[in-house]
Design an enzyme around this catalytic site. Sequence first.
Site, PDB file in Angstrom:
ATOM      1  N   SER A  10       1.054  -1.367  -0.290  1.00 24.32           N
ATOM      2  CA  SER A  10       0.155   0.122   0.172  1.00 24.32           C
ATOM      3  C   SER A  10       0.601   1.206   0.014  1.00 24.32           C
ATOM      4  CB  SER A  10      -1.266  -0.553   0.845  1.00 24.32           C
ATOM      5  OG  SER A  10      -1.685   1.153   1.511  1.00 24.32           O
ATOM      6  N   HIS A  35      -1.052  -0.896  -4.567  1.00 25.57           N
ATOM      7  CA  HIS A  35      -2.187  -0.547  -3.994  1.00 25.57           C
ATOM      8  C   HIS A  35      -2.359   0.710  -3.190  1.00 25.57           C
ATOM      9  CE1 HIS A  35      -6.222  -2.006  -0.932  1.00 25.57           C
ATOM     10  NE2 HIS A  35      -5.846  -1.089  -0.305  1.00 25.57           N
ATOM     11  N   ASP A  37      -4.850   3.641  -1.936  1.00 23.79           N
ATOM     12  CA  ASP A  37      -5.230   4.092  -0.933  1.00 23.79           C
ATOM     13  C   ASP A  37      -6.389   5.519  -1.219  1.00 23.79           C
ATOM     14  OD1 ASP A  37      -6.304   2.029   0.823  1.00 23.79           O
ATOM     15  OD2 ASP A  37      -4.102   2.449   1.061  1.00 23.79           O
ATOM     16  N   MET A  39      -8.795   8.374  -0.409  1.00 22.38           N
ATOM     17  CA  MET A  39      -9.632   8.395   0.263  1.00 22.38           C
ATOM     18  C   MET A  39     -10.213   9.905  -0.052  1.00 22.38           C
ATOM     19  SD  MET A  39      -7.766   7.533   3.889  1.00 22.38           S
ATOM     20  CE  MET A  39      -6.607   5.571   3.933  1.00 22.38           C
ATOM     21  N   HIS A  68      -8.501   1.702  -4.120  1.00 21.84           N
ATOM     22  CA  HIS A  68      -9.690   0.861  -3.641  1.00 21.84           C
ATOM     23  C   HIS A  68      -9.870   2.829  -2.655  1.00 21.84           C
ATOM     24  CE1 HIS A  68      -9.685  -0.025   1.839  1.00 21.84           C
ATOM     25  NE2 HIS A  68     -10.742   0.312   0.620  1.00 21.84           N
ATOM     26  N   MET A  70     -12.326   4.665  -0.972  1.00 18.94           N
ATOM     27  CA  MET A  70     -13.048   5.773  -0.110  1.00 18.94           C
ATOM     28  C   MET A  70     -13.327   6.329  -0.682  1.00 18.94           C
ATOM     29  SD  MET A  70      -9.760   3.706   2.586  1.00 18.94           S
ATOM     30  CE  MET A  70      -8.735   3.336   0.937  1.00 18.94           C
ATOM     31  N   MET A 139     -11.990  -5.841   5.011  1.00 18.33           N
ATOM     32  CA  MET A 139     -11.664  -4.869   6.070  1.00 18.33           C
ATOM     33  C   MET A 139     -10.425  -5.549   7.278  1.00 18.33           C
ATOM     34  SD  MET A 139     -10.422  -1.911   3.997  1.00 18.33           S
ATOM     35  CE  MET A 139      -9.510  -1.445   5.249  1.00 18.33           C
ATOM     36  N   ASP A 177      -6.890  -6.383   4.006  1.00 20.71           N
ATOM     37  CA  ASP A 177      -6.762  -4.991   3.974  1.00 20.71           C
ATOM     38  C   ASP A 177      -6.236  -4.408   5.591  1.00 20.71           C
ATOM     39  OD1 ASP A 177      -5.270  -2.393   3.453  1.00 20.71           O
ATOM     40  OD2 ASP A 177      -6.942  -1.394   2.186  1.00 20.71           O
TER      41      ASP A 177
HETATM   42  C1  DX5 Z   1      -6.972   1.752   5.056  1.00 22.47           C
HETATM   43  C2  DX5 Z   1      -6.307   1.650   4.133  1.00 22.47           C
HETATM   44  C3  DX5 Z   1      -5.087   0.580   4.220  1.00 22.47           C
HETATM   45  C4  DX5 Z   1      -3.620   1.007   4.430  1.00 22.47           C
HETATM   46  C5  DX5 Z   1      -3.002  -0.843   5.266  1.00 22.47           C
HETATM   47  O1  DX5 Z   1      -7.881   2.694   5.454  1.00 22.47           O
HETATM   48  O2  DX5 Z   1      -6.751   1.423   2.865  1.00 22.47           O
HETATM   49  O3  DX5 Z   1      -4.611   0.150   2.652  1.00 22.47           O
HETATM   50  O4  DX5 Z   1      -2.807   1.684   4.132  1.00 22.47           O
HETATM   51  O5  DX5 Z   1      -1.984  -0.067   5.889  1.00 22.47           O
HETATM   52  P1  DX5 Z   1      -1.365  -1.126   7.116  1.00 22.47           P
HETATM   53  O6  DX5 Z   1      -0.849  -1.790   6.109  1.00 22.47           O
HETATM   54  O7  DX5 Z   1      -0.299   0.092   7.758  1.00 22.47           O
HETATM   55  O8  DX5 Z   1      -2.144  -1.343   7.892  1.00 22.47           O
HETATM   56 ZN    ZN Z   2      -6.616  -0.063   0.753  1.00 22.21          ZN
END
Ligand code: DX5
Ligand code: ZN
Length: 218
Positions: A10, A35, A37, A39, A68, A70, A139, A177
Amino acid sequence: MKHASVLAPSILAGNHANLASSAKTVEDLGLKWIHLDIMDGHFVPNLTFGPQTVAALRQGSSLFFDTHLMLDQPHRYIEAFAKAGSNLISIHIEPEYDHAATLARIRELGCQNGLVLNPGTPAEAIEPYLGFVDLVLVMTVQPGFGGQPFRRDMLPKIARIDCWRQERNLSFRLEVDGGIDLATGPECRAAGTDTFVAGTSFFGSADKAAVARTVAGW
Ligand code: DX5
Ligand code: ZN
């Protein structure tokens, strides 16, 4: 059908002043996925980056972009991420929008689709969509931030979804994740996971190849 196991580092835990170098670190190790993320500050209490950044990363990378979203209104942004070079676009089940139409549209745009569920969301919520997805993401932390502890109580949910997959002869990937590391990766693998996101444990390690091997079980 059994998928080869994949580790998707990620980039949330990478260098945000030089994301291209973080992607290159992943690619240089011979890994295939990364990956991303995304947000929006509404669905989760944090902000990251948008399609313009994904497009810039695409210029210098041939990695598989596991994106991903969010977002409260993901259907408004899937086209922009497809154009930016995402290969897979995952959307959450929790917000109100037309989930089936959005999943179908992601495929029409030439991407794989994924459906994500938060720790508080039961497996049954995504069950009607299992025949129409390329990936289910369970998750294992509440989304929004990296570095949170793994929710071991998600293991039965993973096993449940894997069981449905086998019973119905479906071939979606099953991804986890949040809090995935040398200890929790193998636990998820034993429960049926084949696709592993790792942020902190990957980018924070001096021996990233060893993290990839152990987490994904190569
Ligand atoms: C959390 C994200 C993850 C995050 C995971 O909201 O969706 O992808 O990067 O990070 P670690 O591996 O540090 O828990
Ligand atoms: Zn993620």
